[in-house]
Scaffold this motif. Structure first.
Motif, short mmCIF file in Angstrom:
data_model
loop_
_atom_site.label_atom_id
_atom_site.label_comp_id
_atom_site.label_asym_id
_atom_site.label_seq_id
_atom_site.Cartn_x
_atom_site.Cartn_y
_atom_site.Cartn_z
N GLU A 147 -5.80 6.53 -0.15
CA GLU A 147 -6.30 6.08 -1.45
C GLU A 147 -5.72 4.71 -1.83
O GLU A 147 -6.42 3.84 -2.34
CB GLU A 147 -5.97 7.11 -2.52
N SER A 148 -4.42 4.52 -1.58
CA SER A 148 -3.79 3.25 -1.96
C SER A 148 -4.22 2.11 -1.04
O SER A 148 -4.44 0.99 -1.49
CB SER A 148 -2.27 3.39 -1.95
N SER A 206 0.83 -1.21 0.00
CA SER A 206 0.00 0.00 0.00
C SER A 206 0.86 1.25 0.00
O SER A 206 0.55 2.25 -0.68
CB SER A 206 -0.92 0.01 1.22
N CYS A 262 -7.57 3.82 7.70
CA CYS A 262 -6.58 2.94 7.04
C CYS A 262 -6.33 1.69 7.89
O CYS A 262 -6.26 0.57 7.37
CB CYS A 262 -5.26 3.69 6.82
N ALA A 288 -2.73 10.16 -0.09
CA ALA A 288 -2.21 9.15 -1.03
C ALA A 288 -2.21 7.77 -0.39
O ALA A 288 -2.59 6.77 -1.03
CB ALA A 288 -0.80 9.53 -1.47
N VAL A 289 -1.78 7.68 0.86
CA VAL A 289 -1.79 6.38 1.55
C VAL A 289 -3.22 5.89 1.74
O VAL A 289 -3.51 4.71 1.54
CB VAL A 289 -1.06 6.48 2.90
N SER A 346 1.23 4.03 -3.31
CA SER A 346 0.80 5.43 -3.19
C SER A 346 1.75 6.40 -3.88
O SER A 346 1.40 7.57 -4.08
CB SER A 346 0.68 5.80 -1.71
N ARG A 350 -5.41 3.24 -10.65
CA ARG A 350 -6.40 3.02 -9.60
C ARG A 350 -7.09 1.67 -9.80
O ARG A 350 -7.35 0.93 -8.85
CB ARG A 350 -7.42 4.14 -9.56
#
Length: 492
Positions: free
Chosen positions: A114-115, A92, A468, A111-112, A96, A141
């Motif tokens: 989203e990943s 992950s 997360c 970013a983290v 990102s 994505r």
């Protein structure tokens, strides 16, 4: 000398784990080359972001391989627990990089988030203006979710049963006892699973393209449908195709395909033509979907929605939430109180064990009902003996303990996460539905902020980090993470 011996012992224990993880990083770098090629052809500036990202990942792989190239990759059970958790977190992180370095220039936190959402196939997003992203980032994505999907299947079929976590031990047969023979047959399982996964993805790509999507949209939506991930190429999610019912029905079919046990597809291809229908878990999932779809369709028709439109959107959104895909063709939060509560309940269900979907998985609810039924029988006939069987297998004590322990910690994790989000100032609906959708890996929550018509961009940074953690714990079946937090685990 004692300190040197300890360091040497530590290196021998951790080297196999790092070596295997570095192989996964290399796979990630290889897949980064696809959006890189697309961007290079189109002359987009994001090509530099992917080039730098690939260089960083490959450098990390090279460093690990230089340090571990002579190390055997045979793993002990404790190392597999560490490998499972560490691989998802590090992948992950590396995934990102293009989001930080590329045109969106997301903050590190966003970013983290989203990943992690992509790799765990949760589908929650912090991105706005997705339709204006470069084709390479849209493709990336989708690739992240597709890779997460195949990783989830392999983990569910090959790794978690070996660690006595997850539910695949319930789906053994005399002719295909894979769960107990996973280590010598991992290669065969992985190849067969990958073949089915790729075949279904290609079928979805073709269907979406012929159904009216552009080629890029067909590719991305096919990957995220089979991965039950839910990333779309528009802020409106699948609502961009709300006026194309054929695409909504195709989407419902492919989301459901990703939520069924992949071992049953393989058995079907090997000649067991009724394997899917005979499976108690599959029948339970289809029955639940049918009942909910009929009820909510009737509710929407009663409130004035045309019948076919009601059936189409109810089917799509119910399948999306139950399979934990997270697409939305409409803001079902505005369908009324019954639908609002129903979708909150459906957030917890999930698809089948051994699929790409998250959630509790339907088999745990079925096992709980069996246990409840027998408990009621014991209350009536205290000295009775009642057999507990599921899917033609006896429900042993270790399976029962696993179901009870997972269910308890599943809801405890959601409760704790919701409390943390509330402490950060989020309202009740956002905190509770956000925690539930993260741990169940569904995607959208409920309410005006993170509901189907919103996203997670406006949440505080601390809330995103908590989510997360919730997404990773939910994807790793919670117990895999909790065991790492016990002192006994580290006193081997």
């Amino acid at each position: 000398m004692r300190r040197i011996r300890r360091l040497d012992e530590w290196g021998r224990q951790w080297a196999p784990v790092l070596k295997i993880i570095s192989m996964l990083w290399l796979v990630l770098a290889i897949f980064m080359a696809f959006p890189l090629a697309v961007l290079a052809i189109e002359g987009e500036p994001d090509v530099k972001a992917f080039g730098v990202s690939i260089a960083i990942v490959v450098s990390a792989v090279a460093l690990v391989w230089l340090a571990t190239f002579r190390v055997s990759v045979e793993l002990k059970p404790w190392q597999m627990f560490v490998l499972t958790a560490l691989s998802w977190t590090t992948i992950s992180g590396f995934a990102s990089l293009p989001l930080v370095l590329g045109a969106p220039q997301l903050t590190f936190t966003n970013a983290v988030f989203e990943s992690v959402s992509a790799v765990t196939t949760t589908g929650s997003t912090v991105m706005v203006g997705i339709e204006f992203l470069s084709d390479g980032l849209k493709l990336w994505r989708g690739i992240m979710q597709w890779l997460g999907g195949i990783g989830i299947i392999v983990m569910g079929i090959a790794i978690l049963p070996f660690l006595k976590v997850g539910g695949m031990r319930l789906f053994r047969t005399e002719s295909s006892d894979w769960s107990d023979k996973v280590m010598p047959r991992t290669g065969g399982i992985a190849k067969a699973t990958l073949g089915v996964y790729c075949g279904l993805t290609l079928a979805a790509m073709l269907a979406y393209w012929l159904g009216g999507m552009t080629l890029l949209d067909a590719v991305v939506h096919a990957m995220t449908s089979l991965a039950t991930g839910g990333f779309a190429n528009s802020d409106a999610s699948f609502g961009a195709y709300a006026n194309q019912p054929q695409l909504l029905w195709m989407g419902s079919l492919f989301m459901l395909s990703g939520a069924l046990p992949f071992v049953l597809y393989i058995r079907f291809l090997r000649g067991s033509r009724l394997s899917l229908w005979r499976d108690q878990q599959v029948r339970g999932l289809l029955t639940l979907l049918l009942l909910v779809i009929v009820a909510l369709t009737t509710w929407r028709i009663w409130h004035g929605t045309p019948p076919f439109e009601a059936l189409t959107h109810v089917t799509f959104n119910v399948v999306s939430v139950v399979t934990t895909t997270g697409y939305a063709s409409d803001d079902y939060g505005t369908w009324g109180a019954l639908a609002f509560v129903a979708f909150f309940y459906l957030t917890f269900v999930g698809g089948c064990s051994g699929s790409t979907s998250g959630g509790m998985k339907i088999f745990r609810f079925q096992v709980a009902m069996i246990l409840l039924r027998n408990q009621l029988r014991y209350l009536i006939h205290a000295n009775g003996v009642f057999a507990s069987r599921y899917n033609h297998q006896a429900l042993t004590d270790d399976i029962t303990r696993g179901v009870v322990a997972f269910s308890f910690f599943f809801f405890l994790t959601i409760a704790g996460l919701a409390l943390g989000l509330a402490l950060l100032g989020l309202d009740f609906t956002t905190a509770l539905s956000g925690a539930a959708t993260a741990v169940a890996n569904v995607g959208p929550g409920l309410g005006d902020i993170i509901g189907p018509a919103g996203n997670f961009e406006s949440l505080p940074a601390a809330a995103k980090w908590l989510l997360c953690v919730g997404m990773l714990m939910g994807r790793l079946e919670i117990l895999t993470v909790l065991v790492l937090l016990t002192p006994m685990f580290w006193r081997r």
